[in-house]
Design an enzyme around this catalytic site. Structure first.
Site, short mmCIF file in Angstrom:
data_model
loop_
_atom_site.label_atom_id
_atom_site.label_comp_id
_atom_site.label_asym_id
_atom_site.label_seq_id
_atom_site.Cartn_x
_atom_site.Cartn_y
_atom_site.Cartn_z
N ASN A 65 0.72 -1.29 0.21
CA ASN A 65 0.22 -0.24 -0.33
C ASN A 65 0.95 1.19 -0.02
O ASN A 65 1.98 1.19 0.47
CB ASN A 65 -0.55 -0.23 1.33
CG ASN A 65 -0.23 0.85 2.31
OD1 ASN A 65 -0.19 2.29 2.70
ND2 ASN A 65 0.34 -0.32 3.57
N PHE A 73 -1.82 8.58 4.68
CA PHE A 73 -2.47 8.86 5.51
C PHE A 73 -3.95 9.91 4.87
O PHE A 73 -3.84 10.07 5.19
CB PHE A 73 -1.54 9.69 6.00
CG PHE A 73 -0.32 9.10 7.13
CD1 PHE A 73 -0.88 8.18 7.67
CD2 PHE A 73 0.58 10.60 7.72
CE1 PHE A 73 0.06 7.44 8.20
CE2 PHE A 73 1.56 9.49 8.74
CZ PHE A 73 1.17 8.14 9.18
N SER A 131 5.75 4.84 8.90
CA SER A 131 5.49 5.06 7.48
C SER A 131 5.84 4.83 6.31
O SER A 131 6.35 6.23 6.43
CB SER A 131 3.87 5.34 7.58
OG SER A 131 3.06 5.13 6.07
N ASN A 184 5.17 5.28 3.48
CA ASN A 184 4.09 6.93 2.16
C ASN A 184 4.07 7.72 2.97
O ASN A 184 3.17 8.55 1.43
CB ASN A 184 2.98 5.91 2.77
CG ASN A 184 2.77 4.05 2.10
OD1 ASN A 184 3.90 3.97 1.52
ND2 ASN A 184 2.31 3.33 2.89
N THR A 185 4.67 8.72 3.47
CA THR A 185 4.46 10.20 3.21
C THR A 185 5.57 10.47 3.40
O THR A 185 7.18 9.54 4.27
CB THR A 185 4.12 10.80 4.30
OG1 THR A 185 2.37 10.30 4.90
CG2 THR A 185 3.84 12.20 5.07
N LYS A 195 5.57 2.67 17.07
CA LYS A 195 5.58 2.67 16.06
C LYS A 195 6.06 2.33 15.39
O LYS A 195 7.39 3.46 15.05
CB LYS A 195 4.00 2.32 15.03
CG LYS A 195 4.18 0.99 14.20
CD LYS A 195 2.64 0.81 12.98
CE LYS A 195 2.64 -0.09 12.81
NZ LYS A 195 1.47 -0.56 12.33
N ASN A 215 6.20 -1.96 11.39
CA ASN A 215 5.27 -0.75 10.15
C ASN A 215 5.81 -1.93 9.60
O ASN A 215 6.20 -2.93 9.28
CB ASN A 215 5.60 -0.03 9.86
CG ASN A 215 4.60 1.10 9.87
OD1 ASN A 215 3.15 0.47 8.78
ND2 ASN A 215 4.11 2.20 9.69
#
Length: 353
Positions: free
Chosen positions: A110, A114, A173, A175-176, A211, A240
């Protein structure tokens, strides 16, 4: 898995995965999913950072990003839930498609970024009355365009903290852009100071978890654990999603984003054991990454986890999976003569080091 659930899963796998995820949430809210109810036993009961869990099987963040199905998920057999991630302002996330099945690998990639309705809307949903007994926590995030991302985490906690049982600081994460830079000592210390200050202003004290990513070096892990302990973080969530693509077979394996599911199991469990050793067993750990069975949960517990979480496996094995895992874990603990989950924690940590 019941016949109805099997047929429903087969139908969902024929459509776009993000659409399927939305339909699964809608089915939950409408009561169309048969839910097993809480799974409890004296052997499964666990205390985690002051939280009493009926069983140690939790839902990881990302499944219910906007806290729209909390009441229903509390009846799905989990021992605790984590919703979010939430950011101060609503944001759409990255362009679609951004969720990819890797069926041959029993995995998912994915790159959501966010996407969520924002902290105010999520706080309003979390404030609704709900049955007790299952702790509910929130994953805290930062807006992509924020000028002060560390302040974003504190702002989300201030808005939503009165309505949750725990909070998870998500700086891992992938993805940012540049979010994982916040895992460095100076940046993380500053961020955690702001979060802990926000917690001090809440009407009741809640535990704060951190996390972490699975892609850190041993030195980076050691620095992170030391920083978390100095900030008095209550637990670490290990881990994560990963940026690694080693050994994948599926057609979508080259897509950008975070990889979760079965291929992450070994990597995340090894990090978990390393963190358990670095913290000398003094900090509770939550094991995440590739949990799809009672045996998987048991392995992570023996590697050092006080509890585990799952998400990706639900896409392959259905919404009743948590209850099945809890019952399988209960049987494994009984087989090996453990009277409680706590007795098994860390008993085979050395095998992963």
């Amino acid at each position: 898995m019941s016949l109805i659930e099997s047929l429903g899963m087969a139908a969902l796998r024929r459509i776009d995965p993000e659409t399927a995820h939305g339909l699964a949430l809608r089915a939950l809210r409408l009561g169309l999913a048969g839910l097993p109810g809480p799974v409890r036993s004296d052997r499964l009961a666990q205390r985690l950072a002051g939280l009493d869990l009926p069983n140690p099987i939790g839902l990881a963040a990302g499944f219910d990003k906007n806290a729209v199905a909390v009441a229903q998920l509390m009846r799905a057999g989990f021992g605790f839930l984590e919703v979010g991630a939430a950011t101060p302002l609503p944001q759409p996330g990255n362009p679609r498609p951004r969720l990819f099945r890797l069926t041959e690998d029993r995995a998912v990639i994915n790159r959501f970024g966010f996407n969520n309705d924002g902290a105010e809307a999520i706080a309003a949903r979390l404030a609704r009355p709900r049955a007790g007994g299952i702790p509910v926590g929130l994953n805290l995030g930062a807006n992509k365009q924020s000028a002060d991302r560390s302040a974003d985490y504190a702002e989300v906690l201030a808005l939503c903290g009165p309505h949750v049982d725990f909070a998870v600081v998500n700086v891992s994460s992938p993805n940012t852009e540049r979010l994982r830079d916040l895992q460095g000592r100076a940046a993380l210390s500053a961020l955690l100071r702001k979060v802990m200050s926000a917690r001090a202003e809440l009407p009741h004290r809640i535990p704060v978890f951190l996390k972490i990513a699975p892609d850190l070096t041993e030195d980076e892990l050691a620095e992170l654990v030391e920083t978390a302990q100095s900030a008095r973080v209550d637990a670490l969530v290990c881990t994560n999603t990963t940026l690694s693509r080693e050994g994948l077979k599926s057609a979508n394996s080259s897509e950008a984003g975070g990889l979760s599911g079965v291929p992450l199991f070994e990597k995340s469990t090894r990090v978990l054991a390393q963190v358990a050793a670095l913290s000398a067993g003094q900090m509770p750990l939550i094991g995440v990454g590739g949990v799809a069975s009672g045996e998987d949960a048991y392995v992570k517990i023996k590697a050092g986890a006080s509890a585990v979480q799952l998400y990706t496996a639900l896409a392959y094995r259905g919404l009743t999976l948590a209850a099945r895992i809890a019952r399988e874990l209960d049987a494994l603990l009984e087989r090996d003569g453990f009277a409680s989950v706590a007795e098994a924690v860390g008993t085979e940590r050395s095998a992963w080091l």
